[in-house]
Design a protein around this motif. Structure first.
Motif, short mmCIF file in Angstrom:
data_model
loop_
_atom_site.label_atom_id
_atom_site.label_comp_id
_atom_site.label_asym_id
_atom_site.label_seq_id
_atom_site.Cartn_x
_atom_site.Cartn_y
_atom_site.Cartn_z
N ARG A 12 1.01 -1.29 0.09
CA ARG A 12 0.05 0.03 -0.05
C ARG A 12 1.06 1.35 -0.05
N VAL A 13 0.58 2.13 -0.68
CA VAL A 13 1.54 3.46 -0.78
C VAL A 13 0.77 4.75 -0.60
N ILE A 14 1.51 5.64 0.21
CA ILE A 14 1.18 6.71 0.49
C ILE A 14 2.42 7.57 -0.43
N ALA A 15 1.76 8.93 -1.08
CA ALA A 15 2.48 9.56 -2.15
C ALA A 15 2.40 11.07 -1.51
N THR A 16 3.45 11.64 -1.73
CA THR A 16 3.39 13.05 -1.07
C THR A 16 3.88 14.05 -2.42
N SER A 17 3.46 15.06 -2.47
CA SER A 17 3.93 16.33 -3.68
C SER A 17 3.36 17.59 -3.07
N SER A 18 3.90 18.53 -3.74
CA SER A 18 3.33 20.01 -3.47
C SER A 18 2.47 20.42 -4.63
N SER A 19 2.05 19.65 -5.43
CA SER A 19 1.29 19.56 -6.52
C SER A 19 0.01 18.73 -6.46
N ASP A 20 -1.31 19.54 -6.35
CA ASP A 20 -2.55 18.50 -6.66
C ASP A 20 -2.67 17.75 -8.03
N ALA A 21 -2.23 18.35 -9.03
CA ALA A 21 -2.33 17.93 -10.05
C ALA A 21 -1.51 16.77 -10.32
N LYS A 22 -0.17 16.72 -9.81
CA LYS A 22 0.74 15.55 -9.74
C LYS A 22 0.14 14.48 -8.71
N ARG A 58 -2.22 12.37 -10.43
CA ARG A 58 -1.72 11.39 -11.52
C ARG A 58 -1.12 9.99 -10.71
N LEU A 59 -0.54 10.48 -9.40
CA LEU A 59 0.10 9.39 -8.60
C LEU A 59 -1.17 8.55 -7.99
N GLY A 60 -2.08 9.14 -7.81
CA GLY A 60 -3.43 8.24 -7.36
C GLY A 60 -3.72 7.35 -8.42
N GLU A 61 -3.56 7.79 -9.91
CA GLU A 61 -4.05 6.82 -10.81
C GLU A 61 -3.01 5.81 -11.19
N LEU A 62 -1.63 6.08 -10.50
CA LEU A 62 -0.73 4.91 -10.66
C LEU A 62 -0.93 3.92 -9.69
N GLY A 63 -1.79 4.14 -8.61
CA GLY A 63 -2.15 3.34 -7.63
C GLY A 63 -1.82 3.88 -6.12
N ALA A 64 -1.44 4.82 -5.87
CA ALA A 64 -1.23 5.40 -4.34
C ALA A 64 -2.47 5.51 -3.80
N GLU A 65 -2.52 4.78 -2.74
CA GLU A 65 -3.93 4.85 -2.04
C GLU A 65 -4.08 5.91 -1.17
N HIS A 66 -3.05 6.72 -0.57
CA HIS A 66 -3.24 8.06 0.09
C HIS A 66 -2.45 9.16 -0.49
N LEU A 67 -2.84 10.37 -0.61
CA LEU A 67 -2.22 11.55 -1.16
C LEU A 67 -2.00 12.58 -0.17
N ILE A 68 -0.73 13.28 -0.03
CA ILE A 68 -0.53 14.25 0.82
C ILE A 68 0.34 15.42 0.02
N ASN A 69 -0.51 16.45 0.15
CA ASN A 69 0.02 17.82 -0.29
C ASN A 69 0.98 18.36 0.78
N TYR A 70 2.32 18.26 0.74
CA TYR A 70 3.20 18.64 1.94
C TYR A 70 3.30 20.08 2.25
N ARG A 71 2.72 20.87 1.15
CA ARG A 71 2.43 22.31 1.52
C ARG A 71 1.38 22.72 2.31
N GLU A 72 0.49 21.85 2.06
CA GLU A 72 -0.80 22.07 2.97
C GLU A 72 -0.88 21.41 4.14
N THR A 73 0.09 20.50 4.32
CA THR A 73 0.04 19.62 5.48
C THR A 73 1.64 19.28 5.70
N PRO A 74 2.32 20.37 6.45
CA PRO A 74 3.96 20.25 6.30
C PRO A 74 4.28 19.10 7.43
N ALA A 75 3.37 18.82 8.45
CA ALA A 75 3.76 17.76 9.28
C ALA A 75 3.11 16.33 8.72
N TRP A 76 3.57 16.00 7.66
CA TRP A 76 3.19 14.91 6.77
C TRP A 76 3.45 13.49 7.39
#
Length: 336
Positions: free
Chosen positions: A184-194, A197-215
């Motif tokens: 199971r995969v968690i992915a972080t990025s500063s871009s919601d658009a990216k 796409r990470l979710g489409e590749l199979g990431a189950e949870h997505l974290i925007n680290y700019r919005e959630t610095p304590a990721w």
């Protein structure tokens, strides 16, 4: 043949298209018509002069192409074979050692920004079936680094948690390999658009680290307070604190990149309290590359390619890399 050479002291304006004669292979060597390469951060730091090399160096560590000639004493390769380069041509098997990590193409020796290369045969493997030259060329550095992080330096099981940072080549390959093995995969990025796409590749949870610095705390929440079994750490000192927060007891942080700097503070108390470990990784061996190729073929993994540039526009390809707008790998088309 045409090639790109880098003049000292480095810099993208010092990448020049030149020509010279190719040479026939000597004992233990093969000649390869290079069809494609792909850009890595390592190639970039060489090109801009942050990792100094010899004047006139031909850059690029990754290469995929076709064997055009075979020297005496070579077995396992024939003219017409599709081949893939090895990042460390002297690291055939076993654990890393100083002498195994020498002669990196594009750094310690001339690399693959050339229409033809002649190199030791041990610096190549077969190319995966089902991939074109561009796709195959992405595997040498980024693909193998991710493979080693997941399959060599730790022991993951189906259902384990993996956290990947960003949308560069290593992180996307790590996501793909993790999903292939049932993690199971968690992915972080500063871009919601990216992130989408990470979710489409199979990431189950997505974290925007700019919005959630304590990721790291968020990763703990998403795993029910357990933490992740592996963090594929590409940021370095600016992110390792959150990675230690996110990692599970007895988990592993694969230290792969230093995008935020080369040194910084590490919360060592939390690291040892968790009995976790940080494993430094630089790509992998030829034997590990062959294992990865078998997995790519079995799982039908397709590398994610952002864009391709012709050989003469290598500097523009690096500028696109600098922009950080890419998703996946940037490739170099070298010959038809």
């Amino acid at each position: 043949m045409r090639m790109i050479q880098l003049s000292k002291p480095g810099g993208l304006d010092n990448l020049q298209l030149t020509e010279r004669e190719s040479r026939a292979p000597g004992h233990g060597e093969i000649s390869v018509a290079v069809k494609a390469s792909s850009l890595n951060f390592h190639d970039y730091v060489v090109a801009v002069g942050l990792l100094p090399t010899e004047d006139g160096r031909v850059p690029m560590s990754d290469g995929a192409g076709v064997v055009t000639a075979v020297g005496e004493g070579v077995t396992g390769f024939s003219v017409g074979d599709n081949v893939l380069s090895c990042f460390f041509p002297n690291w055939l098997d076993g654990r890393p050692a100083f002498e195994k990590l020498l002669q990196v193409p594009g750094d310690h020796a001339d690399g693959f920004a050339a229409e033809q290369v002649t190199m030791p045969a041990q610096g190549f493997t077969r190319m995966p079936e089902g991939l074109d030259f561009r796709e195959a060329a992405t595997l040498t550095c980024a693909g193998l680094t991710a493979w080693r992080a997941l399959m060599v330096e730790t022991h993951l099981n189906p259902g384990d948690w993996v956290l990947v940072q960003g949308s560069g080549g290593v992180s996307i390959f790590a996501l793909q390999f993790a999903r292939q093995m049932g993690c199971r995969v968690i992915a972080t990025s500063s871009s919601d658009a990216k992130l989408q796409r990470l979710g489409e590749l199979g990431a189950e949870h997505l974290i925007n680290y700019r919005e959630t610095p304590a990721w790291g705390d968020r990763a703990m929440e998403l795993t029910g307070g357990r933490g992740v079994d592996l963090v594929v750490e590409v940021g370095g000192p600016g992110t390792v604190g959150q990675s230690i927060r996110a990692v599970a007891f007895d988990g592993c942080i694969s230290m792969i990149g230093v995008l935020t700097g080369i040194s910084g503070e590490v919360p060592t108390a939390e690291l040892f309290q968790k009995n976790a470990r940080i494993s430094g990784i630089t790509v992998g061996s030829r034997a590990q590359q062959l294992d990865m190729i078998a997995a790519v073929e079995a799982g039908g993994i397709k590398p994610v390619i952002d864009s391709s540039f012709p050989l003469e526009r290598l500097a523009d390809a690096f500028r696109h890399q600098e922009s950080q707008q890419h998703f996946g790998k940037i490739c170099l088309d070298i010959a038809d």
